[in-house]
Design an enzyme around this catalytic site. Structure first.
Site, PDB file in Angstrom:
ATOM      1  N   ASP A 124       9.392  14.306  -2.502  1.00  0.00           N
ATOM      2  CA  ASP A 124      10.149  13.066  -2.380  1.00  0.00           C
ATOM      3  C   ASP A 124      11.646  13.311  -2.206  1.00  0.00           C
ATOM      4  OD1 ASP A 124      10.493  10.317  -2.399  1.00  0.00           O
ATOM      5  OD2 ASP A 124      10.686  10.179  -4.548  1.00  0.00           O
ATOM      6  N   CYS A 161      -8.801  -8.657  -0.918  1.00  0.00           N
ATOM      7  CA  CYS A 161      -7.950  -8.802  -2.109  1.00  0.00           C
ATOM      8  C   CYS A 161      -6.478  -8.978  -1.729  1.00  0.00           C
ATOM      9  CB  CYS A 161      -8.110  -7.565  -2.997  1.00  0.00           C
ATOM     10  SG  CYS A 161      -7.090  -7.589  -4.484  1.00  0.00           S
ATOM     11  N   CYS A 213       3.671 -10.261  -6.710  1.00  0.00           N
ATOM     12  CA  CYS A 213       5.021  -9.694  -6.570  1.00  0.00           C
ATOM     13  C   CYS A 213       6.083 -10.731  -6.966  1.00  0.00           C
ATOM     14  CB  CYS A 213       5.261  -9.224  -5.142  1.00  0.00           C
ATOM     15  SG  CYS A 213       6.924  -8.549  -4.909  1.00  0.00           S
ATOM     16  N   CYS A 226      12.613  -5.620  -3.139  1.00  0.00           N
ATOM     17  CA  CYS A 226      11.809  -5.065  -4.232  1.00  0.00           C
ATOM     18  C   CYS A 226      12.657  -4.886  -5.500  1.00  0.00           C
ATOM     19  CB  CYS A 226      11.240  -3.718  -3.789  1.00  0.00           C
ATOM     20  SG  CYS A 226      10.223  -2.900  -5.012  1.00  0.00           S
ATOM     21  N   CYS A 231       9.577  -1.174 -11.029  1.00  0.00           N
ATOM     22  CA  CYS A 231       8.625  -2.273 -11.234  1.00  0.00           C
ATOM     23  C   CYS A 231       7.233  -1.753 -10.915  1.00  0.00           C
ATOM     24  CB  CYS A 231       8.971  -3.444 -10.312  1.00  0.00           C
ATOM     25  SG  CYS A 231       7.816  -4.835 -10.439  1.00  0.00           S
TER      26      CYS A 231
END
Length: 261
Positions: free
Chosen positions: A86, A143, A150, A166, A193
């Site tokens: 990352d 789904c 959110c 976000c 989150c």
């Protein structure tokens, strides 16, 4: 949709072509490491994302990848390559999906049928031809739990997340004041989150990790809202030593706590 995360616009050619990152690259080896905790913080308190409970994953996983690369060289011979956690223009989720480790869900996270999505993704890019695995199928079906749940409506369409909406972006990446229109929408999250993962039906299969370095500081688990509101820089440095929270810095964390009120 990357807001102030300008780094996401850079090195687009390298994101698409790993040979620009590693000379002579022939294979991407994708790996997952579970971070789902066995103990959880006080849910009446301010919340941080589960991946940040323990030590910074960049350092934990980098050491494991170095060991893996050393083992490959020991067993196979001279292999050139680099480890990525990352921290470079690598399409982590796309490569993991191509390798069959899971599918990219409607919340844009990589989801596995056996254990959900609370995983870090990392890679070794090496100059070795391998027998390759293949992509798996999508099991999101009809789904829409993540989209419906959110808090900031950041999942603007199935499989499309507007990063600039976000909560993780606002609490970690955004360096200026959080927009006033977001007031009341953060559901007590002060760093990251997990809502779109918490509501995902596949995460009922999540099992606790076995990595001691991801275990949380016990003081953190018991912190109340008052403890968060009164946190000093000294306490921050002690409780969150080597933690991903250092990315937001003490000032950023205080801004987030003050914003929640």
């Amino acid at each position: 949709m990357n807001g102030q995360m300008a780094y996401m616009e850079n090195n687009f050619d390298k994101r698409l072509n790993p040979t620009l990152l590693v000379d002579g690259a022939k294979s991407v080896v994708s790996l997952l490491l579970n971070y789902y905790p066995s103990e959880f913080q006080n849910q009446d308190s301010f919340k941080i994302s589960k991946y940040a409970y323990g030590q910074d994953y960049h350092f934990v996983i980098k050491e494991k990848l170095k060991e893996l690369l050393a083992s490959i060289r020991e067993n196979i011979g001279e292999v050139s390559g680099r480890a990525f956690v990352d921290s470079a223009p690598v399409l982590d989720k796309a490569w993991a999906a191509k390798s069959g480790l899971g599918w990219i869900g409607k919340n844009s996270n990589l989801i596995t049928q056996k254990a959900g999505s609370f995983y870090f993704i990392a890679e070794l890019i090496i100059d070795l031809d391998l027998e390759y695995d293949h992509a798996t199928t999508d099991h999101c079906g009809s789904c829409t739990a993540c989209i419906d749940a959110c808090p900031t409506e950041a999942i603007v369409a199935p499989y499309i997340v507007d990063g600039s909406k976000c909560i993780s972006y606002f609490t970690i990446e955004l360096k200026e004041n959080i927009p006033a229109e977001m007031k009341g929408k953060f559901d007590n999250w002060v760093f990251g989150c997990d809502v779109c993962q918490d509501v995902c039906p596949w995460n009922k299969f999540s099992k606790a990790h076995k990595e001691p370095l991801f275990n949380p500081n016990l003081e953190f688990l018991s912190m109340s809202k008052k403890d968060w509101q009164e946190i000093t820089e000294e306490t921050f440095k002690t409780v969150f030593k080597n933690s991903p929270l250092k990315r937001a810095k003490f000032e950023g964390l205080k801004r987030n706590i003050d914003f929640l009120g």
